[in-house]
Motif scaffolding. Structure first.
Motif, PDB file in Angstrom:
ATOM      1  N   TYR A 275       0.801  -1.305  -0.005  1.00  0.00           N
ATOM      2  CA  TYR A 275      -0.003   0.096  -0.135  1.00  0.00           C
ATOM      3  C   TYR A 275       0.970   1.094  -0.085  1.00  0.00           C
ATOM      4  CZ  TYR A 275      -4.421  -2.365   0.065  1.00  0.00           C
ATOM      5  OH  TYR A 275      -5.685  -2.876  -0.111  1.00  0.00           O
ATOM      6  N   MET A 276       2.161   1.102   0.619  1.00  0.00           N
ATOM      7  CA  MET A 276       2.904   2.283   0.347  1.00  0.00           C
ATOM      8  C   MET A 276       3.057   2.756  -0.825  1.00  0.00           C
ATOM      9  SD  MET A 276       3.329   3.800   3.538  1.00  0.00           S
ATOM     10  CE  MET A 276       1.542   3.249   3.395  1.00  0.00           C
ATOM     11  N   ILE A 277       3.555   1.557  -1.929  1.00  0.00           N
ATOM     12  CA  ILE A 277       3.986   1.750  -3.042  1.00  0.00           C
ATOM     13  C   ILE A 277       2.694   2.453  -3.869  1.00  0.00           C
ATOM     14  CG2 ILE A 277       4.506   0.550  -5.366  1.00  0.00           C
ATOM     15  CD1 ILE A 277       6.035  -1.491  -3.601  1.00  0.00           C
ATOM     16  N   ILE A 278       1.636   2.033  -3.471  1.00  0.00           N
ATOM     17  CA  ILE A 278       0.358   2.235  -4.207  1.00  0.00           C
ATOM     18  C   ILE A 278      -0.067   3.706  -3.924  1.00  0.00           C
ATOM     19  CG2 ILE A 278      -2.319   2.134  -4.397  1.00  0.00           C
ATOM     20  CD1 ILE A 278      -0.610  -0.141  -5.756  1.00  0.00           C
ATOM     21  N   LEU A 279       0.341   3.972  -2.534  1.00  0.00           N
ATOM     22  CA  LEU A 279       0.023   5.690  -2.306  1.00  0.00           C
ATOM     23  C   LEU A 279       1.048   6.561  -2.832  1.00  0.00           C
ATOM     24  CD1 LEU A 279      -0.493   5.278   1.620  1.00  0.00           C
ATOM     25  CD2 LEU A 279      -2.201   5.904  -0.222  1.00  0.00           C
ATOM     26  N   ILE A 280       2.232   6.072  -3.146  1.00  0.00           N
ATOM     27  CA  ILE A 280       3.289   6.875  -3.980  1.00  0.00           C
ATOM     28  C   ILE A 280       2.990   6.921  -5.301  1.00  0.00           C
ATOM     29  CG2 ILE A 280       5.766   6.836  -4.722  1.00  0.00           C
ATOM     30  CD1 ILE A 280       6.487   5.664  -1.886  1.00  0.00           C
ATOM     31  N   ILE A 281       2.570   5.885  -5.913  1.00  0.00           N
ATOM     32  CA  ILE A 281       2.082   6.022  -7.445  1.00  0.00           C
ATOM     33  C   ILE A 281       0.763   6.871  -7.493  1.00  0.00           C
ATOM     34  CG2 ILE A 281       0.907   4.755  -9.414  1.00  0.00           C
ATOM     35  CD1 ILE A 281       2.343   2.559  -8.484  1.00  0.00           C
TER      36      ILE A 281
ATOM     37  N   PRO B 154      -0.161  15.980   1.713  1.00  0.00           N
ATOM     38  CA  PRO B 154      -1.710  16.117   2.102  1.00  0.00           C
ATOM     39  C   PRO B 154      -2.107  16.711   3.229  1.00  0.00           C
ATOM     40  CG  PRO B 154      -0.778  13.791   2.749  1.00  0.00           C
ATOM     41  CD  PRO B 154       0.240  14.939   2.182  1.00  0.00           C
ATOM     42  N   SER B 155      -3.314  16.622   3.818  1.00  0.00           N
ATOM     43  CA  SER B 155      -3.778  17.539   5.105  1.00  0.00           C
ATOM     44  C   SER B 155      -3.369  16.737   6.382  1.00  0.00           C
ATOM     45  CB  SER B 155      -5.133  17.868   4.797  1.00  0.00           C
ATOM     46  OG  SER B 155      -5.724  18.488   6.319  1.00  0.00           O
ATOM     47  N   GLY B 156      -2.316  16.951   7.126  1.00  0.00           N
ATOM     48  CA  GLY B 156      -2.201  16.514   8.301  1.00  0.00           C
ATOM     49  C   GLY B 156      -3.203  16.501   9.060  1.00  0.00           C
TER      50      GLY B 156
ATOM     51  N   THR C  42       0.915   7.184  10.378  1.00  0.00           N
ATOM     52  CA  THR C  42       0.052   8.372   9.663  1.00  0.00           C
ATOM     53  C   THR C  42       1.280   9.582   9.692  1.00  0.00           C
ATOM     54  OG1 THR C  42      -2.015   7.705  10.667  1.00  0.00           O
ATOM     55  CG2 THR C  42      -1.848   9.957  10.071  1.00  0.00           C
ATOM     56  N   GLN C  43       1.808   9.647  10.578  1.00  0.00           N
ATOM     57  CA  GLN C  43       2.794  10.938  10.436  1.00  0.00           C
ATOM     58  C   GLN C  43       3.912  10.583   9.612  1.00  0.00           C
ATOM     59  OE1 GLN C  43       2.569  13.729  12.104  1.00  0.00           O
ATOM     60  NE2 GLN C  43       0.484  12.986  12.670  1.00  0.00           N
ATOM     61  N   LEU C  44       4.498   9.478   9.478  1.00  0.00           N
ATOM     62  CA  LEU C  44       5.539   8.837   8.812  1.00  0.00           C
ATOM     63  C   LEU C  44       4.991   9.298   7.306  1.00  0.00           C
ATOM     64  CD1 LEU C  44       8.429   7.832   8.191  1.00  0.00           C
ATOM     65  CD2 LEU C  44       7.315   5.538   8.200  1.00  0.00           C
ATOM     66  N   VAL C  45       3.805   8.599   6.777  1.00  0.00           N
ATOM     67  CA  VAL C  45       3.465   8.780   5.339  1.00  0.00           C
ATOM     68  C   VAL C  45       3.071  10.136   5.123  1.00  0.00           C
ATOM     69  CG1 VAL C  45       1.704   8.010   3.773  1.00  0.00           C
ATOM     70  CG2 VAL C  45       2.899   6.367   5.472  1.00  0.00           C
ATOM     71  N   VAL C  46       2.321  10.901   5.908  1.00  0.00           N
ATOM     72  CA  VAL C  46       1.786  12.208   5.688  1.00  0.00           C
ATOM     73  C   VAL C  46       3.293  13.156   5.532  1.00  0.00           C
ATOM     74  CG1 VAL C  46       0.769  14.152   6.639  1.00  0.00           C
ATOM     75  CG2 VAL C  46      -0.413  12.032   6.597  1.00  0.00           C
TER      76      VAL C  46
END
Length: 207
Positions: free
Chosen positions: A13-19, A122-124, A97-101
């Motif tokens: 899902y991290m890969i999908i979010l980056i794409i 995105p909106s934190g 959440t904090q890491l990805v955002v």
């Protein structure tokens, strides 16, 4: 292999979010023109109908579901999880959440509508609001629909306020909401796997 499924799930899902992020904000992303038009349209509505809107309650409202969660737990209201599992769930949700955002904010470098900095997407605040809402739902959602209404209504208002405050584009809020829910669900799956292996799951409410 079973032990590594949560890690594989999270990595996927991290890969999908980056794409997705690249397609939303990359100059050559096929979604970029449409997203830009939507952002400008919503911002135009805001500037026409509420140009002077400025409130700070969103700084606190984002935490309301989490505060309610801890309050109910301290008050002895029985939820799905015992304290140890709940605290691990909360900590992992915050970390994810904090890491990805913040990684996306640094990677995408989107200018805020008020042009104050390049950390719009995105909106934190919205991600945090939907994270705490999902935490509350996971713990007490079986108590009744009022839990979902309180949790997600406060999260939605937080996101709308970020737009009205001219701090975020609408896509920032939409993606922030999705991240808050998705990453909390990922943390839940990871904790569920850990505690299931140790037979510490409360099977009465484990849905």
């Amino acid at each position: 292999m079973k032990r590594y499924r949560p890690v594989i799930f999270i990595s996927f899902y991290m890969i999908i979010l980056i794409i997705i992020a690249a397609q939303l904000w990359g100059a050559n992303g096929f979604l970029h023109p449409a997203i830009e038009n939507i952002n400008l349209y919503v911002r135009g509505l805001r500037n026409t109908h509420a140009p002077l809107f400025h409130q700070s309650y969103d700084n606190y409202l984002q935490l309301l579901p989490g505060i309610l969660l801890i309050g109910l737990k301290l008050g002895g209201v029985k939820g799905r999880f015992e304290w140890k599992r709940l605290l691990i769930f909360i900590v992992l949700s915050i970390i994810f959440t904090q890491l990805v955002v913040n990684s996306l904010k640094l990677a995408c470098g989107v200018l805020r509508p008020d042009e104050s900095n390049f950390f719009s997407f995105p909106s934190g605040h919205t991600a945090t609001a939907f994270m705490t809402a999902t935490l509350l739902y996971k713990e007490y959602g079986f108590k009744g629909i009022w839990v979902s209404l309180v949790a997600y209504a406060s999260a939605i208002v937080t996101g709308m306020t970020r737009i009205l405050n001219n701090r975020h584009w609408i896509i920032d809020v939409i993606v922030g909401a999705a991240l808050g829910i998705l990453l909390t669900e990922m943390a839940y799956r990871l904790v569920k796997t850990i505690f299931k292996d140790r037979e510490l799951i409360n099977t009465d409410y484990n849905h």
